[in-house]
Motif scaffolding. Sequence first.
Motif, PDB file in Angstrom:
ATOM      1  N   ASN A 103      -0.329 -65.775   4.582  1.00 28.18           N
ATOM      2  CA  ASN A 103      -1.001 -64.787   5.420  1.00 28.18           C
ATOM      3  C   ASN A 103      -0.133 -64.299   6.578  1.00 28.18           C
ATOM      4  OD1 ASN A 103      -3.518 -64.922   3.975  1.00 28.18           O
ATOM      5  ND2 ASN A 103      -3.882 -66.902   4.957  1.00 28.18           N
ATOM      6  N   MET A 104       1.098 -64.703   6.598  1.00 24.10           N
ATOM      7  CA  MET A 104       2.004 -64.282   7.667  1.00 24.10           C
ATOM      8  C   MET A 104       2.130 -62.763   7.672  1.00 24.10           C
ATOM      9  SD  MET A 104       5.962 -65.422   8.167  1.00 24.10           S
ATOM     10  CE  MET A 104       6.959 -64.906   9.570  1.00 24.10           C
ATOM     11  N   PHE A 105       2.030 -62.190   8.824  1.00 23.77           N
ATOM     12  CA  PHE A 105       2.040 -60.735   8.969  1.00 23.77           C
ATOM     13  C   PHE A 105       3.391 -60.148   8.593  1.00 23.77           C
ATOM     14  CE2 PHE A 105       3.203 -57.147  11.765  1.00 23.77           C
ATOM     15  CZ  PHE A 105       2.272 -56.207  11.322  1.00 23.77           C
ATOM     16  N   GLY A 106       3.373 -59.086   7.779  1.00 23.16           N
ATOM     17  CA  GLY A 106       4.511 -58.215   7.615  1.00 23.16           C
ATOM     18  C   GLY A 106       5.713 -58.746   6.861  1.00 23.16           C
ATOM     19  N   TYR A 107       5.610 -59.919   6.246  1.00 25.02           N
ATOM     20  CA  TYR A 107       6.801 -60.481   5.614  1.00 25.02           C
ATOM     21  C   TYR A 107       6.979 -60.056   4.165  1.00 25.02           C
ATOM     22  CZ  TYR A 107       4.663 -63.994   2.501  1.00 25.02           C
ATOM     23  OH  TYR A 107       3.994 -64.624   1.476  1.00 25.02           O
ATOM     24  N   LEU A 108       5.939 -59.508   3.542  1.00 24.02           N
ATOM     25  CA  LEU A 108       5.995 -59.233   2.107  1.00 24.02           C
ATOM     26  C   LEU A 108       7.067 -58.218   1.726  1.00 24.02           C
ATOM     27  CD1 LEU A 108       2.193 -59.225   1.200  1.00 24.02           C
ATOM     28  CD2 LEU A 108       3.895 -61.001   0.733  1.00 24.02           C
ATOM     29  N   ALA A 109       7.414 -57.336   2.643  1.00 26.05           N
ATOM     30  CA  ALA A 109       8.460 -56.359   2.333  1.00 26.05           C
ATOM     31  C   ALA A 109       9.799 -57.029   2.089  1.00 26.05           C
ATOM     32  CB  ALA A 109       8.585 -55.348   3.470  1.00 26.05           C
ATOM     33  N   SER A 110       9.986 -58.242   2.620  1.00 20.67           N
ATOM     34  CA  SER A 110      11.236 -58.955   2.372  1.00 20.67           C
ATOM     35  C   SER A 110      11.327 -59.418   0.927  1.00 20.67           C
ATOM     36  CB  SER A 110      11.356 -60.169   3.309  1.00 20.67           C
ATOM     37  OG  SER A 110      10.413 -61.186   2.964  1.00 20.67           O
ATOM     38  N   TYR A 111      10.226 -59.368   0.216  1.00 20.48           N
ATOM     39  CA  TYR A 111      10.144 -59.749  -1.197  1.00 20.48           C
ATOM     40  C   TYR A 111       9.968 -58.511  -2.075  1.00 20.48           C
ATOM     41  CZ  TYR A 111       8.725 -62.932  -5.019  1.00 20.48           C
ATOM     42  OH  TYR A 111       8.648 -63.651  -6.185  1.00 20.48           O
ATOM     43  N   GLN A 112       9.076 -57.655  -1.647  1.00 21.70           N
ATOM     44  CA  GLN A 112       8.741 -56.461  -2.433  1.00 21.70           C
ATOM     45  C   GLN A 112       9.894 -55.483  -2.528  1.00 21.70           C
ATOM     46  OE1 GLN A 112       5.338 -54.363  -0.923  1.00 21.70           O
ATOM     47  NE2 GLN A 112       5.929 -52.435  -1.863  1.00 21.70           N
ATOM     48  N   ASN A 113      10.510 -55.147  -1.404  1.00 17.42           N
ATOM     49  CA  ASN A 113      11.514 -54.085  -1.415  1.00 17.42           C
ATOM     50  C   ASN A 113      12.762 -54.437  -2.226  1.00 17.42           C
ATOM     51  OD1 ASN A 113       9.727 -52.652   0.115  1.00 17.42           O
ATOM     52  ND2 ASN A 113      10.859 -52.809   2.034  1.00 17.42           N
ATOM     53  N   PRO A 114      13.294 -55.660  -2.131  1.00 21.55           N
ATOM     54  CA  PRO A 114      14.431 -55.976  -3.004  1.00 21.55           C
ATOM     55  C   PRO A 114      14.082 -55.911  -4.489  1.00 21.55           C
ATOM     56  CG  PRO A 114      14.349 -57.500  -1.160  1.00 21.55           C
ATOM     57  CD  PRO A 114      13.077 -56.708  -1.115  1.00 21.55           C
ATOM     58  N   TYR A 115      12.904 -56.395  -4.865  1.00 20.41           N
ATOM     59  CA  TYR A 115      12.536 -56.324  -6.274  1.00 20.41           C
ATOM     60  C   TYR A 115      12.354 -54.878  -6.738  1.00 20.41           C
ATOM     61  CZ  TYR A 115      11.984 -61.229  -7.639  1.00 20.41           C
ATOM     62  OH  TYR A 115      12.219 -62.535  -7.988  1.00 20.41           O
ATOM     63  N   THR A 116      11.907 -54.012  -5.852  1.00 22.67           N
ATOM     64  CA  THR A 116      11.790 -52.597  -6.213  1.00 22.67           C
ATOM     65  C   THR A 116      13.163 -52.005  -6.500  1.00 22.67           C
ATOM     66  OG1 THR A 116       9.813 -52.394  -4.820  1.00 22.67           O
ATOM     67  CG2 THR A 116      10.896 -50.361  -5.472  1.00 22.67           C
ATOM     68  N   ALA A 117      14.159 -52.389  -5.710  1.00 25.68           N
ATOM     69  CA  ALA A 117      15.522 -51.931  -5.967  1.00 25.68           C
ATOM     70  C   ALA A 117      16.043 -52.496  -7.286  1.00 25.68           C
ATOM     71  CB  ALA A 117      16.435 -52.344  -4.808  1.00 25.68           C
ATOM     72  N   ILE A 118      15.709 -53.739  -7.571  1.00 19.16           N
ATOM     73  CA  ILE A 118      16.117 -54.358  -8.844  1.00 19.16           C
ATOM     74  C   ILE A 118      15.496 -53.609 -10.019  1.00 19.16           C
ATOM     75  CG2 ILE A 118      15.879 -56.460 -10.243  1.00 19.16           C
ATOM     76  CD1 ILE A 118      16.118 -58.000  -7.498  1.00 19.16           C
ATOM     77  N   LEU A 119      14.229 -53.230  -9.878  1.00 20.19           N
ATOM     78  CA  LEU A 119      13.563 -52.435 -10.912  1.00 20.19           C
ATOM     79  C   LEU A 119      14.258 -51.092 -11.094  1.00 20.19           C
ATOM     80  CD1 LEU A 119      11.243 -51.598 -12.819  1.00 20.19           C
ATOM     81  CD2 LEU A 119       9.911 -50.997 -10.785  1.00 20.19           C
ATOM     82  N   GLN A 120      14.590 -50.437  -9.994  1.00 26.95           N
ATOM     83  CA  GLN A 120      15.284 -49.154 -10.074  1.00 26.95           C
ATOM     84  C   GLN A 120      16.619 -49.322 -10.807  1.00 26.95           C
ATOM     85  OE1 GLN A 120      14.289 -46.123  -9.044  1.00 26.95           O
ATOM     86  NE2 GLN A 120      16.195 -45.023  -9.476  1.00 26.95           N
ATOM     87  N   ALA A 121      17.321 -50.400 -10.528  1.00 20.36           N
ATOM     88  CA  ALA A 121      18.596 -50.643 -11.209  1.00 20.36           C
ATOM     89  C   ALA A 121      18.384 -50.873 -12.699  1.00 20.36           C
ATOM     90  CB  ALA A 121      19.299 -51.845 -10.577  1.00 20.36           C
ATOM     91  N   ASN A 122      17.299 -51.556 -13.068  1.00 18.54           N
ATOM     92  CA  ASN A 122      17.003 -51.758 -14.495  1.00 18.54           C
ATOM     93  C   ASN A 122      16.769 -50.430 -15.209  1.00 18.54           C
ATOM     94  OD1 ASN A 122      17.260 -54.540 -14.740  1.00 18.54           O
ATOM     95  ND2 ASN A 122      15.141 -54.940 -14.151  1.00 18.54           N
ATOM     96  N   ILE A 123      16.104 -49.514 -14.540  1.00 17.24           N
ATOM     97  CA  ILE A 123      15.871 -48.192 -15.126  1.00 17.24           C
ATOM     98  C   ILE A 123      17.203 -47.477 -15.344  1.00 17.24           C
ATOM     99  CG2 ILE A 123      14.802 -45.935 -14.760  1.00 17.24           C
ATOM    100  CD1 ILE A 123      12.645 -47.402 -13.088  1.00 17.24           C
ATOM    101  N   LEU A 124      18.094 -47.562 -14.352  1.00 14.08           N
ATOM    102  CA  LEU A 124      19.417 -46.959 -14.490  1.00 14.08           C
ATOM    103  C   LEU A 124      20.188 -47.616 -15.628  1.00 14.08           C
ATOM    104  CD1 LEU A 124      21.810 -45.215 -13.636  1.00 14.08           C
ATOM    105  CD2 LEU A 124      22.298 -46.882 -11.822  1.00 14.08           C
ATOM    106  N   LEU A 125      20.104 -48.933 -15.734  1.00 15.42           N
ATOM    107  CA  LEU A 125      20.808 -49.636 -16.803  1.00 15.42           C
ATOM    108  C   LEU A 125      20.329 -49.172 -18.180  1.00 15.42           C
ATOM    109  CD1 LEU A 125      20.860 -53.232 -15.275  1.00 15.42           C
ATOM    110  CD2 LEU A 125      22.870 -51.847 -15.826  1.00 15.42           C
ATOM    111  N   ASP A 126      19.015 -49.042 -18.347  1.00 15.71           N
ATOM    112  CA  ASP A 126      18.473 -48.584 -19.631  1.00 15.71           C
ATOM    113  C   ASP A 126      18.920 -47.158 -19.934  1.00 15.71           C
ATOM    114  OD1 ASP A 126      17.203 -50.954 -20.168  1.00 15.71           O
ATOM    115  OD2 ASP A 126      15.250 -50.317 -19.400  1.00 15.71           O
TER     116      ASP A 126
END
Length: 460
Positions: A103-126
Amino acid sequence: MKKTILYILITAGLSGAISGCSVVELEPAIDPNNPSLASVGSNASRSQVQNLVTGLEARHRDYVFTITMLFGSLGRELWYLNASDPRWQTDWLGMSGRTANVNMFGYLASYQNPYTAILQANILLDAARNTGSLTDPEKNALSGFAKTIQAYQYMIIANGQFQNGLRFDVKDPLNPGPFLPYAESLTRIKGLLDEANQELGNAGTGAFPMRLTSGFTNNGFSTIASIRQLNRAIAARLSAYRQDWQGTLDALSGSFYSLTGDLNQGPAHTYGAPPDAFNPLFFVLNANVNTLMVVHPSVLRDTLAGDLRVRTKFFRRTAPVTVTSDGTPLSGQYQDRRYPLNTSEVKFFRNEELVLLAAEANAQLGNTAQAVANINRIRTAAGISQYAGATTRDALIDEILFQRRYSLWAEPWGHRWVDLRRYNRLNAQNVDVTFDRGSIFQQLARPQAEINWDEYVKTR
């Protein structure tokens, strides 16, 4: 579309439970204004691939604000003072017994945003893999670039989660891989970097086949060879985290490391006016505000006289910014002065770090003279006298960590927090919590959505 929605639920760390069958039965949402992934997954045009590269650069920078502010707060490099919402202080500093829980405030972006970039890279790889619009060397260049960015982003997640581990295999959103322990996660990231390095080596020579932003091209990273140097720079940082000291030096030899070169040399994230994003670390100097990133008092207290880094990075306000959280006043007299404009670029890797990594690896390997030479390169640039202390390994590491504290202050990585943890110094002797009466966190919590997903898998 089903897979996209599920992937976001898995990796973004969004709050809320995943239950029943409704998640997998979502109907596709049709957006006539945006192309589907299928349109780029098979025989994408060069312009479509270019758009994916540009999108990856945009996603690559999404971590900057949260990682700088959050990890910087955890390591007491800075405070992000916010009078409107005290949770920026109370939660992130662990005040009044607060913990780094789900429930810690505001920390989820430290997890969400890198994985979103990883997803974007997977799309580029495909897209790069399945198109006839690119030559084989060009495919290798794009694949090596995408995997290099992925490795960088995986390291962000690993730093935040630490002993919680991370999901490395997230290619299939309906069948993600298990959480890997920290050490194994770093080993997998090393494999990804090495694979990318090999692909870049098979990509030929000359210019990178797609257009990159000025953060790359204006800083000397417009060729395949220079992207490969960036890959090896990231590998050097990773090798130090793995305590592979010879591996650190080996990686540095292929990077853009230069003992005598410009310490500020390195690639950057770029920003611009709308519709682009402004630099999230820019704050108007001396503005009459109650929301501001300020230099932590302990950083100012421990400076060496005449250190040019203090003079160039920190701006003394005419009046401090003060907020009160849980009855404790937090006051910052100095703010960041590194970014003159709200469109200023943000370096995400610099030669100065490479010089310090070389110092650290040489100190660990007993190459005392070389370690001292690297330390003195940093001290001389900072306008302070050459190192005259003991040359034992422990003494040199103490000095290197001190120099890293000021050379890498508030860079978008959270170096201080990670450095102290690497050396088992994440304690009250090295992290001053007397000003905020807070707690020292070793890691962030695994997001609730990840916990929910694993529970869901057990029942399906």
